[in-house]
Design a protein around this motif. Sequence first.
Motif, PDB file in Angstrom:
ATOM      1  N   ARG A 247      49.528  25.856  58.369  1.00 24.01           N
ATOM      2  CA  ARG A 247      49.597  27.200  58.948  1.00 24.01           C
ATOM      3  C   ARG A 247      49.978  27.111  60.422  1.00 24.01           C
ATOM      4  O   ARG A 247      49.721  26.115  61.102  1.00 24.01           O
ATOM      5  N   VAL A 248      50.583  28.189  60.917  1.00 26.60           N
ATOM      6  CA  VAL A 248      51.015  28.221  62.313  1.00 26.60           C
ATOM      7  C   VAL A 248      49.826  28.096  63.257  1.00 26.60           C
ATOM      8  O   VAL A 248      49.920  27.445  64.298  1.00 26.60           O
ATOM      9  N   ASP A 249      48.692  28.695  62.901  1.00 23.88           N
ATOM     10  CA  ASP A 249      47.534  28.589  63.791  1.00 23.88           C
ATOM     11  C   ASP A 249      47.025  27.144  63.874  1.00 23.88           C
ATOM     12  O   ASP A 249      46.510  26.709  64.918  1.00 23.88           O
TER      13      ASP A 249
ATOM     14  N   VAL B 158      53.398  29.687  70.139  1.00 27.07           N
ATOM     15  CA  VAL B 158      54.242  29.095  69.107  1.00 27.07           C
ATOM     16  C   VAL B 158      55.332  30.075  68.707  1.00 27.07           C
ATOM     17  O   VAL B 158      56.516  29.728  68.640  1.00 27.07           O
ATOM     18  N   PHE B 159      54.935  31.332  68.463  1.00 24.32           N
ATOM     19  CA  PHE B 159      55.915  32.322  68.021  1.00 24.32           C
ATOM     20  C   PHE B 159      56.893  32.701  69.133  1.00 24.32           C
ATOM     21  O   PHE B 159      58.011  33.133  68.848  1.00 24.32           O
TER      22      PHE B 159
ATOM     23  N   ALA C 151      46.724  22.158  67.156  1.00 23.56           N
ATOM     24  CA  ALA C 151      47.073  20.753  67.349  1.00 23.56           C
ATOM     25  C   ALA C 151      47.916  20.544  68.603  1.00 23.56           C
ATOM     26  O   ALA C 151      47.829  19.497  69.246  1.00 23.56           O
ATOM     27  N   ALA C 152      48.731  21.537  68.941  1.00 20.58           N
ATOM     28  CA  ALA C 152      49.576  21.446  70.139  1.00 20.58           C
ATOM     29  C   ALA C 152      48.876  21.950  71.391  1.00 20.58           C
ATOM     30  O   ALA C 152      49.456  21.900  72.482  1.00 20.58           O
ATOM     31  N   GLN C 153      47.654  22.461  71.234  1.00 25.51           N
ATOM     32  CA  GLN C 153      46.849  22.984  72.348  1.00 25.51           C
ATOM     33  C   GLN C 153      47.531  24.164  73.035  1.00 25.51           C
ATOM     34  O   GLN C 153      47.566  24.259  74.265  1.00 25.51           O
TER      35      GLN C 153
ATOM     36  N   PHE D 199      52.840  18.503  58.962  1.00 27.44           N
ATOM     37  CA  PHE D 199      53.660  18.554  57.751  1.00 27.44           C
ATOM     38  C   PHE D 199      53.516  17.242  56.974  1.00 27.44           C
ATOM     39  O   PHE D 199      53.425  17.244  55.738  1.00 27.44           O
ATOM     40  N   ALA D 200      53.521  16.112  57.685  1.00 22.97           N
ATOM     41  CA  ALA D 200      53.409  14.810  57.028  1.00 22.97           C
ATOM     42  C   ALA D 200      52.031  14.628  56.397  1.00 22.97           C
ATOM     43  O   ALA D 200      51.902  14.011  55.328  1.00 22.97           O
ATOM     44  N   GLU D 201      51.004  15.176  57.043  1.00 22.03           N
ATOM     45  CA  GLU D 201      49.637  14.982  56.556  1.00 22.03           C
ATOM     46  C   GLU D 201      49.282  15.921  55.411  1.00 22.03           C
ATOM     47  O   GLU D 201      48.598  15.525  54.455  1.00 22.03           O
ATOM     48  N   HIS D 202      49.737  17.182  55.510  1.00 26.39           N
ATOM     49  CA  HIS D 202      49.264  18.205  54.574  1.00 26.39           C
ATOM     50  C   HIS D 202      50.373  18.856  53.752  1.00 26.39           C
ATOM     51  O   HIS D 202      50.076  19.613  52.826  1.00 26.39           O
TER      52      HIS D 202
END
Length: 200
Positions: free
Chosen positions: A39-41, A54-55, A46-48, A30-33
Motif C-alpha cells: 500500500r502507498v501508506d 508520495v502522491f 518506509a520512506a519516512q 514490492f520485493a518483500e510483499h
Amino acid sequence: MTAPRPRAGLRERKKERTRQAIRAAAYRLFAEHGYDATRVDEIAEAAQVSPSTVFRYFPTKEDIVLRDEKDDLLETALRARPAHEPPLTALRAAVRDVAAELYATPEAAALARRRMLLVTTVPAVRARLESSLADSGRRLATTLADRTGRSPDDLELRVFVAAILAALRESLLHWVTHDHPTPLPALIDRALTTLDTGLR
C-alpha cells in the motif's frame, strides 16, 4: 553529444533525494510483499514521508515504477541535434546519448531491470506504461514536427513516432525477459537499425 546539464540547486537536490527514497522504499516492499499487496501508506512510512508527499511526487502507485524526472531528456537531446540530419539519424543519436546517460551505471541498469520486470508481471503497471507512451508520443511528435515542418497530426509522422516508441518498448522488454547480456543502449540502437534497414 548532449551538453552537460547544469548542477541542480539545493531545492532540486532535496526533491531528488525524496524521489529516490520513495522509489527505493517502494521497490524494497514490492520485493518483500509483492506489488499488489504493498500500500502507498506503507511506502510512505518506509520512506519516512507522508502519503500526501508520495502522491505529490507520484500521482499513482504505478507512477513510482514508471514516472521519471528525466522524461524530457529525449526531446531535449533531439532538439539539440543539427537541423540538417534526417529524422531517424537525429533520433538515433539522441536516443544513444540519452540511453548512455540513463543506464551508465550498474545501479541504473539494475533499476531499469526491476522496472521492466514489474511491467511484464503487473497488468496495472503495463497499462500505465501504455498511457505514458502515448504522452511521450505526443511530445515526440511535436518535436519532430518542429524539425520537419510537418503537422504533429501528419499520418506519416505519427506512424514514424509509433514505430520509434514500439522499438524502444520492445528493446526494454527483450532485454529484461531474455536477461540479455548486451548493454541496453546497444540493444536500443540495434532496434533502431532495424527500422532503418528493415528485415534481411
